[in-house]
Write an enzyme that holds these catalytic residues in place. Structure first.
Site, PDB file in Angstrom:
ATOM      1  N   ASP A   1       0.872  -1.186   0.000  1.00 48.11           N
ATOM      2  CA  ASP A   1       0.000   0.000   0.000  1.00 48.11           C
ATOM      3  C   ASP A   1       0.900   1.225   0.000  1.00 48.11           C
ATOM      4  OD1 ASP A   1      -2.242   1.651   0.074  1.00 48.11           O
ATOM      5  OD2 ASP A   1      -2.488   1.523   2.237  1.00 48.11           O
TER       6      ASP A   1
ATOM      7  N   TYR B   1      -0.864   8.083  -3.161  1.00 46.76           N
ATOM      8  CA  TYR B   1      -1.006   7.748  -4.585  1.00 46.76           C
ATOM      9  C   TYR B   1      -2.118   8.565  -5.242  1.00 46.76           C
ATOM     10  CZ  TYR B   1       2.069   3.617  -4.194  1.00 46.76           C
ATOM     11  OH  TYR B   1       3.136   2.772  -4.021  1.00 46.76           O
TER      12      TYR B   1
ATOM     13  N   CYS C   1      -4.510  -1.482  -1.978  1.00 49.76           N
ATOM     14  CA  CYS C   1      -4.733  -0.064  -2.244  1.00 49.76           C
ATOM     15  C   CYS C   1      -5.632   0.022  -3.472  1.00 49.76           C
ATOM     16  CB  CYS C   1      -3.378   0.608  -2.501  1.00 49.76           C
ATOM     17  SG  CYS C   1      -3.512   2.296  -3.079  1.00 49.76           S
ATOM     18  N   ASN C   2      -6.831   0.523  -3.267  1.00 48.94           N
ATOM     19  CA  ASN C   2      -7.781   0.609  -4.386  1.00 48.94           C
ATOM     20  C   ASN C   2      -7.234   1.466  -5.513  1.00 48.94           C
ATOM     21  OD1 ASN C   2     -10.766  -0.375  -3.309  1.00 48.94           O
ATOM     22  ND2 ASN C   2      -9.400   0.280  -1.693  1.00 48.94           N
ATOM     23  N   THR C   3      -6.598   2.579  -5.137  1.00 47.54           N
ATOM     24  CA  THR C   3      -6.077   3.519  -6.134  1.00 47.54           C
ATOM     25  C   THR C   3      -5.072   2.822  -7.054  1.00 47.54           C
ATOM     26  OG1 THR C   3      -6.329   5.227  -4.458  1.00 47.54           O
ATOM     27  CG2 THR C   3      -5.039   5.810  -6.391  1.00 47.54           C
TER      28      THR C   3
ATOM     29  N   CYS D   1     -11.318   2.754  -0.400  1.00 47.58           N
ATOM     30  CA  CYS D   1      -9.929   3.140  -0.127  1.00 47.58           C
ATOM     31  C   CYS D   1      -9.574   2.428   1.169  1.00 47.58           C
ATOM     32  CB  CYS D   1      -9.842   4.656   0.042  1.00 47.58           C
ATOM     33  SG  CYS D   1      -8.295   5.197   0.773  1.00 47.58           S
ATOM     34  N   THR D   2      -8.501   1.687   1.165  1.00 46.95           N
ATOM     35  CA  THR D   2      -8.222   0.843   2.330  1.00 46.95           C
ATOM     36  C   THR D   2      -7.992   1.656   3.601  1.00 46.95           C
ATOM     37  OG1 THR D   2      -5.937   0.702   1.536  1.00 46.95           O
ATOM     38  CG2 THR D   2      -7.372  -1.174   1.081  1.00 46.95           C
TER      39      THR D   2
END
Ligand code: DGL
Length: 281
Positions: free
Chosen positions: A18, A50, A82-84, A194-195
């Site tokens: 992440d 990010y 990390c979703n991004t 978003c984590t």
């Protein structure tokens, strides 16, 4: 697919990535179930956050991270917690690397199943919101549901600070959530896309009314990992005796501020923090 058929010696190494501390929540959730695995947690604090980087730079950075780590450490599967990074980089990474890569992405499908008023909120960074991946996901699963999206980039720093020992200002969180709180009909299901936000669930519960579902991607991830490491749920119990493994945590830059994270890392079972300098390939 991993490999070891001798179930008793089976200790897959799971690398979790992440930009910051958000992935620690995912790590903790996975570790509870897959306690026999060995974990490496890497957070890219040099490049954090990010959500303020371009897609191009995120992809390039993730490639550099994986190529660098690959030189020093052995691992079987990578979780992009990390979703991004996942929505922007996962497909590219899968083309380049041969090891399994699992990305955490907002679980729109589950949110659609849970929502009763058909208004779903998606909290994530601007990068996630504007990604092609996310647009396609929403198109595919949203159906008759209205998906409201809110950029929460300003909350990410708040969560980082929380794990670095600072208090979270509920007033500030409420202010960031105001666009939704002022709606006539607010979402009854909120996707934590978003984590980092997983660490704010209690604060969100205080701000929104009680009957809201908060959706995170934990279940999906566990299923994907089990598939990749080729273990059935029935074997987890047998393997859970291997839970005395020393997990390791790495960052990309080290400063006195980074060391302030140590108490939180200790809580998550890590005993030391080391730096890996990311090479530009
Ligand atoms: N945890 C990351 C996510 O899930 C945070 C993004 C960032 O570094 O901006 O999107």
């Amino acid at each position: 697919m991993i490999i070891n058929k001798h179930i008793c010696n089976y200790r897959p190494v799971i690398l979790i990535l992440d930009s910051g501390v958000g992935g620690l929540f995912i790590y903790n959730q996975i570790k509870r179930v897959l306690s026999f695995a060995k974990y490496i947690y890497f957070f890219d604090n040099e490049y954090f956050p990010y959500g303020k980087r371009s897609d191009f730079l995120i992809v390039k950075r993730l490639i550099n991270i994986l190529k660098t780590i690959q030189k020093f450490l052995k691992f079987d599967v990578v979780i992009i917690a990390c979703n991004t990074a996942s929505v922007v980089a996962c497909s590219e990474l899968k083309k380049i690397f041969s090891f399994p890569i699992i990305g955490i992405v907002p679980d729109v499908k589950l949110a659609v199943m849970l929502s009763r008023n058909k208004i779903i909120g998606l909290l994530s960074t601007n990068v996630t919101i504007n990604s092609m991946y996310m647009r396609n996901l929403i198109k595919k699963f949203s159906g008759m549901n209205l998906i409201l999206q809110l950029d929460i980039s300003n909350l990410i720093e708040i969560v980082e600070n929380k794990l670095y020992g600072k208090c979270v200002s509920l007033t500030l969180v409420r202010k960031i959530m105001r666009p939704w709180l002022e709606l006539d009909k607010i979402p009854d299901t909120i996707i934590l896309g978003c984590t980092h936000l997983l660490f704010l669930k209690n604060e969100f519960k205080k701000i929104f009314h009680k009957n809201i579902f908060f959706v995170c991607s934990r279940n999906n991830i566990l299923q994907c990992i089990l598939k990749v490491i080729n273990i059935s749920v029935f074997n987890i119990y047998k393997l859970s005796k291997f839970n005395f493994i020393k997990n390791r945590v790495y960052c990309s830059t080290m400063s006195s501020k980074t060391l302030m994270l140590m108490p939180s890392l200790i809580k998550y079972g890590f005993s030391s923090l080391e730096k890996i300098r990311i090479t530009n390939f």
